[in-house]
Structures are given as structure tokens and as C-alpha cells.
Design a protein around this motif. Structure first.
Motif, PDB file in Angstrom:
ATOM      1  N   ILE A  87       0.845  -1.200   0.000  1.00 59.46           N
ATOM      2  CA  ILE A  87       0.000   0.000   0.000  1.00 59.46           C
ATOM      3  C   ILE A  87       0.878   1.247   0.000  1.00 59.46           C
ATOM      4  CG2 ILE A  87      -1.669   1.326   1.354  1.00 59.46           C
ATOM      5  CD1 ILE A  87      -2.853  -1.327   2.295  1.00 59.46           C
ATOM      6  N   ASP A  88       1.946   1.219   0.774  1.00 57.03           N
ATOM      7  CA  ASP A  88       2.826   2.378   0.855  1.00 57.03           C
ATOM      8  C   ASP A  88       3.483   2.682  -0.492  1.00 57.03           C
ATOM      9  OD1 ASP A  88       4.271   4.431   2.483  1.00 57.03           O
ATOM     10  OD2 ASP A  88       6.006   3.270   1.814  1.00 57.03           O
ATOM     11  N   TYR A  90       2.340   1.951  -3.465  1.00 53.36           N
ATOM     12  CA  TYR A  90       1.297   2.488  -4.349  1.00 53.36           C
ATOM     13  C   TYR A  90       1.003   3.942  -3.998  1.00 53.36           C
ATOM     14  CZ  TYR A  90      -3.297   3.154  -6.530  1.00 53.36           C
ATOM     15  OH  TYR A  90      -4.353   3.639  -7.254  1.00 53.36           O
ATOM     16  N   ASN A  91       0.946   4.248  -2.696  1.00 52.17           N
ATOM     17  CA  ASN A  91       0.735   5.634  -2.273  1.00 52.17           C
ATOM     18  C   ASN A  91       1.823   6.543  -2.823  1.00 52.17           C
ATOM     19  OD1 ASN A  91      -1.654   5.348  -0.759  1.00 52.17           O
ATOM     20  ND2 ASN A  91      -0.536   4.714   1.069  1.00 52.17           N
ATOM     21  N   TYR A 142     -13.493   6.918   9.804  1.00 50.83           N
ATOM     22  CA  TYR A 142     -13.027   6.233   8.594  1.00 50.83           C
ATOM     23  C   TYR A 142     -13.821   4.948   8.316  1.00 50.83           C
ATOM     24  CZ  TYR A 142      -9.316   9.678   8.588  1.00 50.83           C
ATOM     25  OH  TYR A 142      -8.641  10.862   8.548  1.00 50.83           O
ATOM     26  N   ASN A 156     -11.972  10.149  -0.696  1.00 44.55           N
ATOM     27  CA  ASN A 156     -11.359   8.854  -0.967  1.00 44.55           C
ATOM     28  C   ASN A 156     -10.825   8.784  -2.394  1.00 44.55           C
ATOM     29  OD1 ASN A 156     -11.769   5.803  -1.967  1.00 44.55           O
ATOM     30  ND2 ASN A 156     -11.215   5.834   0.201  1.00 44.55           N
ATOM     31  N   ASN A 214      -2.290   7.789   3.705  1.00 43.89           N
ATOM     32  CA  ASN A 214      -2.641   7.395   2.343  1.00 43.89           C
ATOM     33  C   ASN A 214      -2.596   8.591   1.397  1.00 43.89           C
ATOM     34  OD1 ASN A 214      -2.996   4.669   2.905  1.00 43.89           O
ATOM     35  ND2 ASN A 214      -5.169   4.912   3.372  1.00 43.89           N
ATOM     36  N   GLU A 215      -2.398   8.275   0.110  1.00 43.44           N
ATOM     37  CA  GLU A 215      -2.233   9.336  -0.885  1.00 43.44           C
ATOM     38  C   GLU A 215      -3.447  10.229  -1.020  1.00 43.44           C
ATOM     39  OE1 GLU A 215      -3.641   9.410  -4.203  1.00 43.44           O
ATOM     40  OE2 GLU A 215      -4.841   7.592  -4.010  1.00 43.44           O
ATOM     41  N   ASP A 216      -4.653   9.685  -0.830  1.00 40.90           N
ATOM     42  CA  ASP A 216      -5.832  10.538  -0.979  1.00 40.90           C
ATOM     43  C   ASP A 216      -5.943  11.555   0.156  1.00 40.90           C
ATOM     44  OD1 ASP A 216      -6.470   8.568   0.897  1.00 40.90           O
ATOM     45  OD2 ASP A 216      -8.095   7.703  -0.277  1.00 40.90           O
TER      46      ASP A 216
END
Length: 286
Positions: A87-88, A90-91, A142, A156, A214-216
Motif C-alpha cells: 500500500i505504501d 502504491y501511495n 473512517y 477517498n 494514504n495518498e488521498d
């Protein structure tokens, strides 16, 4: 930066490109949802995004299936495997200059993960609003929204519309620094703000990012505070674009009107969404 592998080298410029991240081979349910979405959005170009290790699968299975459904172009875009290992990672890709420069010929991209379902093609009307980033509103709490419902103000990214010129400006100018240790202390005492006064003369800005964010959250919480002109809708405006958690509540807020699409529909309110979509999108095949 690796040169992307594409099954359609003739992809042309346009308003919005539908980008579908694929991290592994898809289940039957995920493929069904993906093909449903491109049928609804058939007038738009599609990019299947994934790691180099999946290039053959993306070209010969996913993209070929998509081409049967779309009236636009479809291609696979394969980047380094390192972007898709966690996940990191991808972020990090989703806040990188490398990623948004791939779509410089488009005005917008729609990130449409395989756990999304598009309800109606209102994409052109959403691009007309001119927002820098649009996604489903995020609730306080969340994944387990607190009662009474309240919004964080963040949006999101799983189903999200992103303005390429604004995202490219940010990724070309931003210096994302993890806000830990010395950076955290420097930010707390105002040294980061002071450094930015100087760096902005050279077209750069430090953005202190909390670890694990997270990126969002970066795009919709941090970036608007540091970059004027990077615009996002209010949570209630965003709820007309997409639902995620608490779909029943959001439907009531929207006077009974469904949004453009939904994200994580099996995780949040599968019972609710079964009223609108066929059973094939809800099977547990992995």
C-alpha cells in the motif's frame, strides 16, 4: 523511469482517461465489475495500470476484454514492480511526478479501482466543475464511521477524478518529506514554513507528510493547504460523485438520488448495493 508497455501505441489525447489499477490477476467478480464500468464509460479512453510482472496478463487478457466494451482506446501501462508491492509503494506512486506525467495529454484521469461500480456516466459534467480532485466523502471514524455522522473533509481516492494540470503542478513543485524525527520538530517550531518562504522563490514547496498517510489524504487534506488553486468539493457535494461508507445515509442526504459511482461496495453496504446491481458482482471467488 521505465518506458510504459502499451497495447495501443496510438492512444490519443482527450478530456478524461479512465485508469484502472490492477495489482494481481483479477477474480471473476473483479473482472465483471471492471467490464461493467467500461461499458458505462464506453466513450472514454481506458488505461489498465499495473506492474511489469503482469504485462502479458494485462495485454492479453484484461485489455483485450476491455477493448470489446469500449468505443475509445484501451491500453496497458506497466511500471516498475516496486510501485505495486505494498500500500505504501502504491501511495508513493500516486503522489509522484512519474505517474501524472504519463497522462499529460489528458485533462483528467478517473482512478477506478476494481472494487468500484459506476452507476451512470456523468463524467463530463464532473470534469466541467473544474475541481482538482473529487472522490467519495470520508467520515469521522473512517472505516467505522462514528455516530452521529460527521465528515473529515477528506475524499477517498479509490474512485476519484483528478485534474492532470493541477496534479502535475503539485508533483513538479512539492518536496514530500516524512514528518518524523527532525522534520517533525522543524515543522513544529516553524522552520519548515520559513524554509518554504525561500524555496517558493525556486518553485518548490516542502510538504510534511505524517508516516503511513494514504495518498488521498495527502491530496485532499495537505495539498490544498500548501497550494492555492488546488480545489476540492465539500463533502456533501462530493457525495453526489461517489458513496463509500454509510451509503444509506448518503442516499438520504442526496434526496434519494444515486451518485456517479461507488467505491468498496462489497465492504460498505453490500446489502444496500445488491438492490441495484446483479449478484455476479458480489460473489466471493477469492
Amino acid at each position: 523511469m521505465k518506458v510504459p508497455h502499451s497495447s495501443d501505441a496510438g492512444n490519443t489525447s482527450g478530456c478524461c482517461n479512465v485508469v484502472v489499477p490492477v495489482h494481481r490477476e483479477l477474480t471473476d467478480t473483479e473482472m465483471a465489475a471492471l467490464l461493467h464500468n467500461v461499458r458505462i464509460l464506453k466513450s472514454h479512453d481506458v488505461t489498465i495500470l499495473g506492474p511489469d510482472a503482469l504485462c502479458d496478463y494485462l495485454d492479453n487478457t484484461v485489455t483485450k476484454n476491455v477493448l470489446r466494451e469500449t468505443e475509445g482506446t484501451a491500453r496497458s501501462l506497466c511500471l516498475s514492480d516496486s510501485h505495486f508491492v505494498s500500500i505504501d509503494s502504491y501511495n508513493q506512486l500516486m503522489i509522484s511526478q512519474e505517474f501524472y506525467d504519463q497522462f499529460a495529454d489528458f485533462s483528467y484521469i478517473l482512478i477506478c479501482q476494481v472494487d468500484c461500480l459506476i452507476i451512470q456516466d456523468h463524467l463530463d459534467s464532473w470534469t466541467a466543475h473544474g475541481y482538482s480532485f473529487v472522490g467519495a466523502p470520508v467520515f469521522d471514524g473512517y472505516s467505522q464511521p462514528n455516530l452521529p455522522y460527521d465528515f473529515t473533509g477528506e475524499l477517498n481516492g479509490g474512485l476519484s477524478l483528478r485534474k492532470i494540470s493541477d496534479c502535475r503542478r503539485v508533483t513538479h513543485e512539492a518536496l514530500f518529506l516524512t514528518c518524523a524525527g527532525a522534520v517533525r520538530i522543524a515543522n513544529k517550531v516553524g522552520a519548515v514554513a520559513l524554509a518554504n518562504l525561500v524555496l517558493r522563490l525556486f518553485g518548490k514547496t516542502i510538504l510534511p507528510v505524517k508516516p503511513g498517510v494514504n495518498e488521498d489524504v495527502i491530496w485532499t487534506n495537505l495539498v490544498p493547504r500548501y497550494f492555492s488553486g488546488f480545489t476540492i468539493p465539500t463533502p456533501m457535494q462530493a457525495s453526489r460523485f461517489a458513496f463509500e461508507a454509510a451509503p444509506e445515509y448518503l442516499l438520504e442526504c442526496n434526496d434519494g438520488k444515486l451518485p456517479f459511482g461507488c467505491h468498496a461496495f462489497q465492504r460498505y453496504g453490500s446489502k444496500f448495493w445488491r438492490k441495484y446491481f446483479p449478484d455476479e458482482y458480489f460473489s466471493t471467488d477469492r
